[in-house]
Enzyme design. Structure first.
Site, PDB file in Angstrom:
ATOM      1  N   ASP A 174       5.771   4.232   5.481  1.00 57.33           N
ATOM      2  CA  ASP A 174       5.088   3.542   4.394  1.00 57.33           C
ATOM      3  C   ASP A 174       3.935   2.847   5.093  1.00 57.33           C
ATOM      4  OD1 ASP A 174       4.138   1.501   2.666  1.00 57.33           O
ATOM      5  OD2 ASP A 174       5.936   1.755   1.459  1.00 57.33           O
ATOM      6  N   HIS A 175       2.720   3.364   4.906  1.00 51.92           N
ATOM      7  CA  HIS A 175       1.636   2.888   5.786  1.00 51.92           C
ATOM      8  C   HIS A 175       1.314   1.416   5.566  1.00 51.92           C
ATOM      9  CE1 HIS A 175      -1.138   3.614   2.399  1.00 51.92           C
ATOM     10  NE2 HIS A 175      -2.015   2.883   3.035  1.00 51.92           N
ATOM     11  N   HIS A 237       4.840   0.955  -1.577  1.00 51.42           N
ATOM     12  CA  HIS A 237       4.050  -0.119  -0.961  1.00 51.42           C
ATOM     13  C   HIS A 237       4.330  -1.488  -1.594  1.00 51.42           C
ATOM     14  CE1 HIS A 237       2.195   3.347   0.632  1.00 51.42           C
ATOM     15  NE2 HIS A 237       1.281   3.546  -0.292  1.00 51.42           N
TER      16      HIS A 237
HETATM   17  C1  BG6 Z   1      -1.529   5.790  -0.843  1.00 53.80           C
HETATM   18  C2  BG6 Z   1      -1.644   6.236  -2.273  1.00 53.80           C
HETATM   19  O1  BG6 Z   1      -0.191   5.761  -0.441  1.00 53.80           O
HETATM   20  O2  BG6 Z   1      -2.100   4.493  -0.718  1.00 53.80           O
HETATM   21  C3  BG6 Z   1      -3.093   6.221  -2.735  1.00 53.80           C
HETATM   22  O3  BG6 Z   1      -1.130   7.553  -2.392  1.00 53.80           O
HETATM   23  C4  BG6 Z   1      -3.723   4.870  -2.475  1.00 53.80           C
HETATM   24  O4  BG6 Z   1      -3.187   6.565  -4.108  1.00 53.80           O
HETATM   25  C5  BG6 Z   1      -3.463   4.420  -1.045  1.00 53.80           C
HETATM   26  O5  BG6 Z   1      -5.109   4.970  -2.724  1.00 53.80           O
HETATM   27  C6  BG6 Z   1      -3.925   2.995  -0.850  1.00 53.80           C
HETATM   28  O6  BG6 Z   1      -3.871   2.668   0.503  1.00 53.80           O
HETATM   29  P1  BG6 Z   1      -4.801   1.538   1.093  1.00 53.80           P
HETATM   30  O7  BG6 Z   1      -4.392   1.455   2.522  1.00 53.80           O
HETATM   31  O8  BG6 Z   1      -6.220   1.991   0.902  1.00 53.80           O
HETATM   32  O9  BG6 Z   1      -4.522   0.295   0.319  1.00 53.80           O
END
Ligand code: BG6
Length: 487
Positions: A174-175, A237
């Site tokens: 989960d980044h 997230h």
């Molecule tokens: C991803 C989603 O996991 O996270 C995307 O699939 C989203 O739809 C993105 O745009 C958002 O990541 P960040 O790091 O730009 O907030």
């Protein structure tokens, strides 16, 4: 923490968007800073005929496009390319795997496999890898989302992977957990003593989490239209943010202590009944409008077909345990919103009695704002007296106590979240990866909401691109006397 670095990395989906935008620039960033094991090789794999040099060209182009100019260093780029090789593979074809194993060679010094592919390929991938000996005790596997589209499919994926890999060798990504500001929630809560005594239902009135994006569908129609905002952003997230805010203090900074506490939060999330869903959720889909001064199309125009997929969702939820009894958690996320902003707003309870009331002084309850992006700061809104003789009454004003992480740590480079996660994968630290029980509890909560939408035939309401979502999302909080933190 004991580091146990692998000697090889195998990247499936090596020509995909995520690899080009995030994974390859992250690996290069680690390489350029001397953080990758000296002899680590990186084998890219994807469908389509290409040799090592062909793939190195793909990598070069991706780095050229996605690396910031000040990170490009010709000598580091040259040595990074020496790590790279390529082996074509079709994960649905069992014959693809032996040539892959041959190319990778000896894995006694450890192999990390990164599956950045559609989950429909996980089963054949794991089977294929197992047959050619690429799942042994020195191998760990990282899985990119989506990890299913509901609880049943997520269990299926987890079961499939578990047939070949024990949980302590599975790294679910989960980044958001790789983001510096997200990890900072732990420092804020558990590295300071003054929040904890009021961090509960006695001290806190409500919590809001907003992840607003200005982008639309991007080039991801195939995936996004099947997922929608709830599954794309909230299930993973936003619920991870909820867990970090709501969990009990872990005893240690390690994979078991932290994930045990997060899992307890997920298990305590109130699972809605179908009857509760219409009152507690709002869905929306962006129509045409303007974002940042630019005219943009609506979702259906971008998609080119009818759809009832939600691009916005707002949810009122709660955590059924002692600490959080009666504290609403308001969550919302959307595409094509007014601004790009991820933020957590914690609103504390008002003072029990205002001594200023008789002298005209008005009080606002304190608020703690944790801005995750695009800026990084923590702001405490406190009451102060305006200077003056107070002959017309006491004037009190809410003023911010600011901690700008951007300014405070101006000299420290902010790494891409994936740099942290890739390094942790390579070195074998699971702390910032999601455990099976967490994912499954997240899906159980999500499924109940989706079931409520279906049972009540709820369809997303249109909202103008560049707005804060459908007006009904305002009613979701205002009904409780709470206003979304929008400025
Ligand atoms: C991803 C989603 O996991 O996270 C995307 O699939 C989203 O739809 C993105 O745009 C958002 O990541 P960040 O790091 O730009 O907030």
């Amino acid at each position: 923490m004991q580091r146990n670095p692998v000697g090889k990395l195998l990247l499936f989906g090596a020509t995909g968007d995520l690899a080009k935008r995030m994974l390859l620039p992250s690996l290069y960033g680690l390489h350029a800073d001397g953080l990758l094991p000296k002899d680590l090789t990186i084998t890219g794999s994807a469908r389509g005929d290409m040799d090592d040099d062909g793939y190195r060209d793909v990598v070069k182009k991706a780095l050229d496009e996605f690396l910031p100019a000040d990170r490009k260093d010709e000598s580091a780029l040259g040595t990074f390319m020496e790590r790279i090789q390529f082996q074509p593979a079709d994960l649905s074809d069992p014959n693809s795997f032996q040539p892959l194993a041959d190319k990778i060679g000896d894995i006694s010094d450890g192999l990390a496999i990164y599956l950045s592919t559609a989950p429909s390929l996980f089963e054949s991938a794991v089977e294929g890898l197992e047959k050619v000996g690429l799942t042994g005790s020195t191998v760990r596997i990282a899985l990119e989302k989506p990890l299913g589209y509901d609880l049943a499919s997520s269990i299926e994926i987890n079961d499939t992977v578990a047939r070949a890999f024990p949980e302590d060798r599975i790294f679910r990504i989960d980044h958001y957990l790789g983001k510096e500001t997200v990890q900072n929630i732990l420092a804020l809560r558990f590295g300071n003593s003054f929040f904890e005594p009021v961090w509960n239902a006695q001290g806190i009135d409500n919590i809001q989490i907003t992840v607003a994006e200005t982008v639309g569908l991007e080039e991801r129609a195939g995936y996004y239209d099947g997922a929608g905002a709830l599954r794309d952003m909230v299930t993973n997230h936003i619920l991870q943010l909820v867990a970090l805010i709501a969990m009990e203090p872990p005893a240690r900074y390690d994979k078991d202590s932290i994930r045990d506490e997060k899992a307890k939060v997920f298990r305590s999330l109130h699972v809605m009944t179908p009857e509760e869903v219409p009152q507690n959720t709002v869905t929306g889909q962006y129509g045409p409008g303007a974002v940042g001064g630019e005219i943009v199309k609506g979702y259906l125009d971008e998609l080119g077909k009818p759809s009832t997929t939600e691009t916005f969702v707002a949810i009122k939820t709660r955590i059924d345990n002692w600490r959080w009894q009666g504290v609403p958690f308001y969550l919302r996320t959307g595409k094509r919103m007014a601004v790009r902003r991820s933020e957590i707003a914690i609103q504390f309870k008002p003072v029990p009695h205002s001594m200023f009331a008789g002298r005209g002084g008005l009080l606002q309850p304190n608020k703690l704002i944790i801005r995750l992006q695009p800026e990084e700061y923590i702001q405490m809104l406190v009451m102060a007296k305006e200077p003056g003789l107070d002959r017309e009454g006491i004037h009190l004003r809410e003023v911010p106590l600011n901690l700008s992480l951007d300014a405070e740590f101006a000299g420290a480079r902010r790494r891409i979240a994936y740099e942290r996660l890739l390094l942790d994968l390579i070195e074998g630290d699971q702390t910032l990866f999601v455990r099976r029980d967490e994912v499954e509890a997240q899906w159980a909560w999500t499924d109940a909401i989706r079931a409520g939408w279906a049972a009540n035939d709820m369809k997303p309401k249109s909202y103008a691109s560049g707005s804060w979502g459908p007006s009904t999302s305002i009613a979701l909080t205002e009904r409780d006397g709470v206003t979304w933190q929008d400025d």
